[in-house]
Design a protein around this motif. Sequence first.
Motif, PDB file in Angstrom:
ATOM      1  N   VAL A  14      13.483  -8.638   3.057  1.00 41.66           N
ATOM      2  CA  VAL A  14      12.173  -8.829   3.686  1.00 41.66           C
ATOM      3  C   VAL A  14      11.905  -7.703   4.684  1.00 41.66           C
ATOM      4  CG1 VAL A  14      10.824 -10.345   5.166  1.00 41.66           C
ATOM      5  CG2 VAL A  14      12.210 -11.328   3.323  1.00 41.66           C
ATOM      6  N   ASN A  15      12.911  -7.382   5.498  1.00 40.87           N
ATOM      7  CA  ASN A  15      12.741  -6.277   6.448  1.00 40.87           C
ATOM      8  C   ASN A  15      12.453  -4.971   5.730  1.00 40.87           C
ATOM      9  OD1 ASN A  15      13.395  -8.125   8.445  1.00 40.87           O
ATOM     10  ND2 ASN A  15      14.744  -6.724   9.520  1.00 40.87           N
ATOM     11  N   LEU A  16      13.117  -4.759   4.600  1.00 38.21           N
ATOM     12  CA  LEU A  16      12.947  -3.515   3.853  1.00 38.21           C
ATOM     13  C   LEU A  16      11.514  -3.378   3.345  1.00 38.21           C
ATOM     14  CD1 LEU A  16      14.214  -1.007   2.491  1.00 38.21           C
ATOM     15  CD2 LEU A  16      14.746  -2.490   0.535  1.00 38.21           C
ATOM     16  N   VAL A  17      10.973  -4.444   2.768  1.00 36.81           N
ATOM     17  CA  VAL A  17       9.606  -4.385   2.249  1.00 36.81           C
ATOM     18  C   VAL A  17       8.607  -4.211   3.386  1.00 36.81           C
ATOM     19  CG1 VAL A  17       7.839  -5.647   0.966  1.00 36.81           C
ATOM     20  CG2 VAL A  17      10.209  -5.730   0.216  1.00 36.81           C
ATOM     21  N   MET A  18       8.795  -4.932   4.478  1.00 42.62           N
ATOM     22  CA  MET A  18       7.895  -4.780   5.616  1.00 42.62           C
ATOM     23  C   MET A  18       7.988  -3.378   6.203  1.00 42.62           C
ATOM     24  SD  MET A  18       6.427  -7.679   5.605  1.00 42.62           S
ATOM     25  CE  MET A  18       5.529  -7.715   7.135  1.00 42.62           C
ATOM     26  N   TYR A  19       9.187  -2.815   6.201  1.00 45.10           N
ATOM     27  CA  TYR A  19       9.381  -1.434   6.687  1.00 45.10           C
ATOM     28  C   TYR A  19       8.640  -0.453   5.795  1.00 45.10           C
ATOM     29  CZ  TYR A  19      12.018   2.836   7.888  1.00 45.10           C
ATOM     30  OH  TYR A  19      12.383   4.104   8.268  1.00 45.10           O
TER      31      TYR A  19
ATOM     32  N   VAL B 137       2.604 -11.376   2.451  1.00 47.90           N
ATOM     33  CA  VAL B 137       2.535 -10.326   1.438  1.00 47.90           C
ATOM     34  C   VAL B 137       2.513 -10.961   0.057  1.00 47.90           C
ATOM     35  CG1 VAL B 137       3.678  -8.304   0.463  1.00 47.90           C
ATOM     36  CG2 VAL B 137       3.739  -8.708   2.925  1.00 47.90           C
ATOM     37  N   LYS B 138       1.527 -10.593  -0.740  1.00 47.51           N
ATOM     38  CA  LYS B 138       1.424 -11.055  -2.127  1.00 47.51           C
ATOM     39  C   LYS B 138       1.715  -9.874  -3.040  1.00 47.51           C
ATOM     40  CE  LYS B 138       0.218 -15.088  -0.724  1.00 47.51           C
ATOM     41  NZ  LYS B 138       1.199 -16.195  -0.774  1.00 47.51           N
ATOM     42  N   MET B 139       2.732 -10.003  -3.867  1.00 45.69           N
ATOM     43  CA  MET B 139       3.207  -8.882  -4.659  1.00 45.69           C
ATOM     44  C   MET B 139       3.117  -9.191  -6.144  1.00 45.69           C
ATOM     45  SD  MET B 139       6.586  -8.031  -2.373  1.00 45.69           S
ATOM     46  CE  MET B 139       7.051  -6.671  -3.427  1.00 45.69           C
ATOM     47  N   GLY B 140       2.975  -8.129  -6.937  1.00 47.68           N
ATOM     48  CA  GLY B 140       3.013  -8.244  -8.384  1.00 47.68           C
ATOM     49  C   GLY B 140       4.433  -8.139  -8.895  1.00 47.68           C
ATOM     50  N   ASP B 141       4.597  -8.274 -10.195  1.00 46.06           N
ATOM     51  CA  ASP B 141       5.915  -8.193 -10.801  1.00 46.06           C
ATOM     52  C   ASP B 141       6.470  -6.778 -10.693  1.00 46.06           C
ATOM     53  OD1 ASP B 141       5.877 -10.853 -11.514  1.00 46.06           O
ATOM     54  OD2 ASP B 141       4.991 -10.487 -13.482  1.00 46.06           O
TER      55      ASP B 141
ATOM     56  N   ARG C 256       3.306  -3.589  -5.671  1.00 48.02           N
ATOM     57  CA  ARG C 256       4.513  -3.732  -6.494  1.00 48.02           C
ATOM     58  C   ARG C 256       5.609  -2.823  -5.947  1.00 48.02           C
ATOM     59  NH1 ARG C 256       2.758  -6.053 -11.462  1.00 48.02           N
ATOM     60  NH2 ARG C 256       0.505  -5.847 -11.760  1.00 48.02           N
ATOM     61  N   ILE C 257       6.844  -3.274  -6.091  1.00 49.42           N
ATOM     62  CA  ILE C 257       7.993  -2.415  -5.862  1.00 49.42           C
ATOM     63  C   ILE C 257       8.640  -2.155  -7.213  1.00 49.42           C
ATOM     64  CG2 ILE C 257       8.438  -2.986  -3.462  1.00 49.42           C
ATOM     65  CD1 ILE C 257      10.314  -5.130  -4.296  1.00 49.42           C
TER      66      ILE C 257
ATOM     67  N   LYS D 137      10.411 -10.520  -4.569  1.00 41.98           N
ATOM     68  CA  LYS D 137       8.983 -10.858  -4.601  1.00 41.98           C
ATOM     69  C   LYS D 137       8.772 -12.331  -4.264  1.00 41.98           C
ATOM     70  CE  LYS D 137       5.446 -11.623  -8.169  1.00 41.98           C
ATOM     71  NZ  LYS D 137       5.610 -13.079  -8.278  1.00 41.98           N
ATOM     72  N   ARG D 138       9.592 -13.217  -4.834  1.00 41.81           N
ATOM     73  CA  ARG D 138       9.453 -14.653  -4.565  1.00 41.81           C
ATOM     74  C   ARG D 138       9.707 -14.965  -3.078  1.00 41.81           C
ATOM     75  NH1 ARG D 138       7.823 -18.249  -5.770  1.00 41.81           N
ATOM     76  NH2 ARG D 138       9.319 -19.833  -6.454  1.00 41.81           N
ATOM     77  N   ILE D 139      10.710 -14.326  -2.501  1.00 34.48           N
ATOM     78  CA  ILE D 139      11.004 -14.565  -1.088  1.00 34.48           C
ATOM     79  C   ILE D 139       9.866 -14.072  -0.208  1.00 34.48           C
ATOM     80  CG2 ILE D 139      12.508 -13.839   0.795  1.00 34.48           C
ATOM     81  CD1 ILE D 139      13.713 -16.021  -0.853  1.00 34.48           C
ATOM     82  N   MET D 140       9.283 -12.912  -0.545  1.00 31.32           N
ATOM     83  CA  MET D 140       8.168 -12.387   0.241  1.00 31.32           C
ATOM     84  C   MET D 140       6.972 -13.331   0.191  1.00 31.32           C
ATOM     85  SD  MET D 140       9.205  -9.587   1.638  1.00 31.32           S
ATOM     86  CE  MET D 140       7.610  -9.037   2.252  1.00 31.32           C
ATOM     87  N   GLU D 141       6.703 -13.920  -0.964  1.00 33.91           N
ATOM     88  CA  GLU D 141       5.584 -14.844  -1.074  1.00 33.91           C
ATOM     89  C   GLU D 141       5.826 -16.127  -0.299  1.00 33.91           C
ATOM     90  OE1 GLU D 141       5.266 -15.313  -5.248  1.00 33.91           O
ATOM     91  OE2 GLU D 141       4.054 -13.513  -5.558  1.00 33.91           O
ATOM     92  N   LEU D 142       7.086 -16.572  -0.232  1.00 33.08           N
ATOM     93  CA  LEU D 142       7.395 -17.823   0.459  1.00 33.08           C
ATOM     94  C   LEU D 142       7.438 -17.661   1.981  1.00 33.08           C
ATOM     95  CD1 LEU D 142      10.218 -19.212  -1.873  1.00 33.08           C
ATOM     96  CD2 LEU D 142       7.888 -20.068  -1.670  1.00 33.08           C
ATOM     97  N   ARG D 143       7.839 -16.489   2.455  1.00 37.70           N
ATOM     98  CA  ARG D 143       8.099 -16.342   3.884  1.00 37.70           C
ATOM     99  C   ARG D 143       7.088 -15.462   4.614  1.00 37.70           C
ATOM    100  NH1 ARG D 143      14.715 -15.799   4.416  1.00 37.70           N
ATOM    101  NH2 ARG D 143      15.237 -17.530   3.007  1.00 37.70           N
TER     102      ARG D 143
END
Length: 537
Positions: free
Chosen positions: A510-515, A340-344, A308-309, A331-337
């Motif tokens: 997306v880059n931020l979460v992956m970073y 990474v599977k994220m919680g709310d 989660r973030i 979160k929705r964009i990360m799951e689509l692209r």
Amino acid sequence: MIRFAGPRMAAGGDDLIPVRLRSGDRAVGGALSWEEPQSLGPFNPDGPFAGLTPPETVRVSRQLLAVPDINLTDRTWARLLDGTPLVTANRRGNGWIVLFHTSANADWSSLALSGLFVDMLKRLLPLAQHRAGADQQHNGPEFLANRTVMDGFGRLGPANTDIAPISRSAFDRTSASAAHPPGYYGLAANPLALSLMSANGPITADYQFLESSRPAMDIATGSRTDRALAPLLFALMVALVALDMIASLWMRGLFNRPLTALRRAVTPAVILIAGGALFLAALPGTGHAQNTERLETGFALEATAATRIAYIRTGNAQTDTRSHAALYGLKRIMELRTAVKMGDPVGLDPAQDPLVLFPLIYWPVPPDIQSPSPDAIRALSRFLRSGGIVLMDTGVNDSASDSLGLENPVSRQALQRLLGQLDLPPLAPVDREHVLARSFYLLDEFPGRITGRTLWVTDDSVGEEARVSPILIGGHDWASAWAIDEFDHFLEPRLPGGVRQRELSFRFGVNLVMYALTGTYKADQLHLPALIERLGE
């Protein structure tokens, strides 16, 4: 013994089967068949698969057919939609023989590729724990599947598919445990209760499974039921030491000289009191105690059940709602692209909530920012030192044109004071060579609702070795560009740069979460030429 069908069994089997089989196999959905591949029917409510839901995507194209018999219905635990057996079983001595009428791989069906196959095998494994001499005469189903589970708060919840059914003959001797938690088992019309209390009265269950959900707070009042005893015990220790010193002076006869005795008694007492005050001052403050409490409660379990973030709650309802919607959109964009599977997302109060549970925290900084409390500053400093990342967005509710969105000198000074309290190294602008610009997408800019501003990171690189920046600061108002509602509608319908600007904003997200999740992984490409040269040598 669990067996599966195949060409050898179809050619002529042996007697280690629960039912008699017809010779050959049945092919459905082939080139010479008028029938379509069959899906699964509902499971027998009296069997070990009771409560499992067959997925609609599972199809069976070949199977072994059973010879019709008076006992076939009782020995069938799973059927196809046309009623033909898929799983049959029968007792043999003190054990069971279970037969899947299709193959164990994907040659005859897609069952082996589904999660249902794993759940079915889990339900069959407890059959290997047969108790010799158990009473086999009973009324009702052979196996009692779990219907509801009682948690540590005494509340009934839905069944868990990982809980194995209990044999009806052994139910009266079964105690609640991690494998069989308390709750209702059996048919929905007439379930049986598995309680923590045994029939004789005392608690005999292994209730260690309740430790993870034990109530750390009083359910009725919401207040803590435990107290920190360290300050009280230390005060008692100081008092005992003082009494011991006074008794020692009295036994040595020094109280016969009042002034000397008073001086010698007061001096160590003052030292003890001063030392006690310093010790109590060094104890963690209220915010740290509250963080510990939150770690001990179900908050930590819920926060770490998925990646989660989080975002910092500002107290402004509109800003907090938009921050939550923004991280939900990310979160929705990360799951689509990505994979990474994220919680709310979770809203945090840094003075009370443990920040260490989250790899990335979004902090919307309004122009009229107030200095956080000392507890919040200490918590944020610990989080940044321990490897966490904070994205400070100074473009919230702002339309200024400078690089941070803080033309107001008062706002700029407030931000500078805040950064000074966090004890951060100097900041430097992000360029296209930074890891953040190529952790997933290759980016030259990092727009949000506002574009053209600078993204700042800590300038702590040493030589060619890149390090993760604990804090990122920009005035782009990324929340407005990311925010979507539960219907996937953008809360900010139009951006100045149109669809292109929103796409680049999401790419930065997306880059931020992956970073935040991978750190400087992409920076290792800097060493690629040296590795190739060494391989050539």
